[in-house]
Scaffold this motif. Structure first.
Motif, PDB file in Angstrom:
ATOM      1  N   ASN A 116     -50.265 -60.989 -12.678  1.00 36.49           N
ATOM      2  CA  ASN A 116     -49.345 -61.412 -12.986  1.00 36.49           C
ATOM      3  C   ASN A 116     -48.378 -60.949 -12.019  1.00 36.49           C
ATOM      4  O   ASN A 116     -47.763 -62.143 -11.242  1.00 36.49           O
ATOM      5  N   GLU A 117     -48.490 -60.357 -11.332  1.00 31.67           N
ATOM      6  CA  GLU A 117     -47.192 -59.685 -10.117  1.00 31.67           C
ATOM      7  C   GLU A 117     -48.199 -59.946  -8.965  1.00 31.67           C
ATOM      8  O   GLU A 117     -47.686 -60.636  -8.391  1.00 31.67           O
ATOM      9  N   GLU A 118     -49.622 -60.623  -8.804  1.00 27.90           N
ATOM     10  CA  GLU A 118     -50.159 -61.487  -7.740  1.00 27.90           C
ATOM     11  C   GLU A 118     -49.069 -62.872  -7.409  1.00 27.90           C
ATOM     12  O   GLU A 118     -49.006 -63.328  -6.997  1.00 27.90           O
ATOM     13  N   LEU A 119     -49.916 -63.221  -9.286  1.00 27.56           N
ATOM     14  CA  LEU A 119     -49.442 -64.690  -9.101  1.00 27.56           C
ATOM     15  C   LEU A 119     -47.888 -64.822  -8.297  1.00 27.56           C
ATOM     16  O   LEU A 119     -47.643 -65.675  -8.224  1.00 27.56           O
ATOM     17  N   GLN A 120     -47.083 -63.516  -9.261  1.00 25.52           N
ATOM     18  CA  GLN A 120     -45.458 -63.885  -9.393  1.00 25.52           C
ATOM     19  C   GLN A 120     -45.067 -63.652  -7.399  1.00 25.52           C
ATOM     20  O   GLN A 120     -44.438 -64.298  -7.042  1.00 25.52           O
ATOM     21  N   TYR A 121     -46.272 -62.543  -6.737  1.00 22.28           N
ATOM     22  CA  TYR A 121     -45.660 -62.318  -4.820  1.00 22.28           C
ATOM     23  C   TYR A 121     -46.471 -63.715  -4.564  1.00 22.28           C
ATOM     24  O   TYR A 121     -45.498 -64.182  -3.743  1.00 22.28           O
ATOM     25  N   TYR A 122     -47.503 -64.136  -4.802  1.00 23.41           N
ATOM     26  CA  TYR A 122     -47.592 -65.438  -3.838  1.00 23.41           C
ATOM     27  C   TYR A 122     -47.217 -66.290  -4.448  1.00 23.41           C
ATOM     28  O   TYR A 122     -47.138 -67.148  -3.431  1.00 23.41           O
ATOM     29  N   GLN A 123     -46.593 -66.553  -5.252  1.00 20.38           N
ATOM     30  CA  GLN A 123     -45.709 -68.103  -5.362  1.00 20.38           C
ATOM     31  C   GLN A 123     -44.450 -67.530  -4.657  1.00 20.38           C
ATOM     32  O   GLN A 123     -44.288 -68.794  -4.234  1.00 20.38           O
ATOM     33  N   HIS A 124     -43.938 -67.070  -4.855  1.00 15.57           N
ATOM     34  CA  HIS A 124     -42.519 -66.444  -4.304  1.00 15.57           C
ATOM     35  C   HIS A 124     -42.959 -66.698  -2.509  1.00 15.57           C
ATOM     36  O   HIS A 124     -41.854 -67.694  -1.927  1.00 15.57           O
ATOM     37  N   ALA A 125     -43.676 -66.033  -2.303  1.00 12.37           N
ATOM     38  CA  ALA A 125     -44.435 -66.041  -0.659  1.00 12.37           C
ATOM     39  C   ALA A 125     -44.602 -67.708  -0.342  1.00 12.37           C
ATOM     40  O   ALA A 125     -44.537 -67.992   0.236  1.00 12.37           O
ATOM     41  N   LEU A 126     -45.244 -68.161  -0.774  1.00  6.21           N
ATOM     42  CA  LEU A 126     -46.085 -70.088  -0.525  1.00  6.21           C
ATOM     43  C   LEU A 126     -43.942 -71.008  -0.858  1.00  6.21           C
ATOM     44  O   LEU A 126     -43.770 -71.680  -0.081  1.00  6.21           O
ATOM     45  N   SER A 127     -43.419 -70.342  -2.129  1.00  6.00           N
ATOM     46  CA  SER A 127     -42.893 -71.728  -1.979  1.00  6.00           C
ATOM     47  C   SER A 127     -41.157 -70.829  -0.612  1.00  6.00           C
ATOM     48  O   SER A 127     -41.366 -71.782  -0.353  1.00  6.00           O
ATOM     49  N   GLN A 128     -41.236 -69.650  -0.438  1.00  2.00           N
ATOM     50  CA  GLN A 128     -40.551 -69.635   1.263  1.00  2.00           C
ATOM     51  C   GLN A 128     -40.944 -69.908   1.617  1.00  2.00           C
ATOM     52  O   GLN A 128     -40.325 -70.411   2.478  1.00  2.00           O
ATOM     53  N   ILE A 129     -42.779 -70.302   2.108  1.00  2.18           N
ATOM     54  CA  ILE A 129     -42.550 -71.286   3.600  1.00  2.18           C
ATOM     55  C   ILE A 129     -43.250 -73.078   3.426  1.00  2.18           C
ATOM     56  O   ILE A 129     -43.726 -73.566   3.477  1.00  2.18           O
ATOM     57  N   LEU A 130     -42.974 -73.636   2.091  1.00  2.00           N
ATOM     58  CA  LEU A 130     -43.316 -74.294   1.315  1.00  2.00           C
ATOM     59  C   LEU A 130     -42.826 -75.633   2.418  1.00  2.00           C
ATOM     60  O   LEU A 130     -43.893 -76.516   2.715  1.00  2.00           O
ATOM     61  N   PRO A 131     -41.982 -75.984   3.575  1.00  2.00           N
ATOM     62  CA  PRO A 131     -41.378 -76.480   4.848  1.00  2.00           C
ATOM     63  C   PRO A 131     -42.395 -76.896   5.124  1.00  2.00           C
ATOM     64  O   PRO A 131     -42.476 -77.534   5.917  1.00  2.00           O
ATOM     65  N   TYR A 132     -43.681 -75.594   5.565  1.00  2.00           N
ATOM     66  CA  TYR A 132     -44.812 -75.266   6.613  1.00  2.00           C
ATOM     67  C   TYR A 132     -45.719 -75.601   6.355  1.00  2.00           C
ATOM     68  O   TYR A 132     -47.025 -75.327   7.183  1.00  2.00           O
ATOM     69  N   ILE A 133     -46.244 -75.394   4.464  1.00  2.00           N
ATOM     70  CA  ILE A 133     -47.594 -76.018   4.108  1.00  2.00           C
ATOM     71  C   ILE A 133     -48.529 -77.010   3.884  1.00  2.00           C
ATOM     72  O   ILE A 133     -47.608 -78.043   3.896  1.00  2.00           O
ATOM     73  N   ASN A 134     -48.930 -77.331   4.717  1.00  2.00           N
ATOM     74  CA  ASN A 134     -50.462 -78.121   3.948  1.00  2.00           C
ATOM     75  C   ASN A 134     -50.078 -78.858   2.563  1.00  2.00           C
ATOM     76  O   ASN A 134     -50.005 -77.875   1.949  1.00  2.00           O
TER      77      ASN A 134
END
Length: 55
Positions: A18-36
């Motif tokens: 759960n911790e990994e899912l939440q951490y990477y969900q937050h990290a990817l959400s922060q850079i959403l405008p830049y991800i492919n």
């Protein structure tokens, strides 16, 4: 302890903590405008797994 994203990317999201899912969900959400499209797909999979766990 969170595992490295490279290691996790070779595993089913069902095996992520759960911790990994939440951490990477937050990290990817922060850079959403830049991800492919691949990054966006991973984010959707993470969100789907979080939702299936009612987190």
């Amino acid at each position: 302890m969170k595992r490295d994203f490279t290691e996790l990317s070779m595993m089913s999201k069902e095996k992520w903590s759960n911790e990994e899912l939440q951490y990477y969900q937050h990290a990817l959400s922060q850079i959403l405008p830049y991800i492919n499209s691949e990054g966006l797909t991973i984010l959707h999979e993470i969100n789907k797994e979080l939702h299936s766990r009612n987190i």
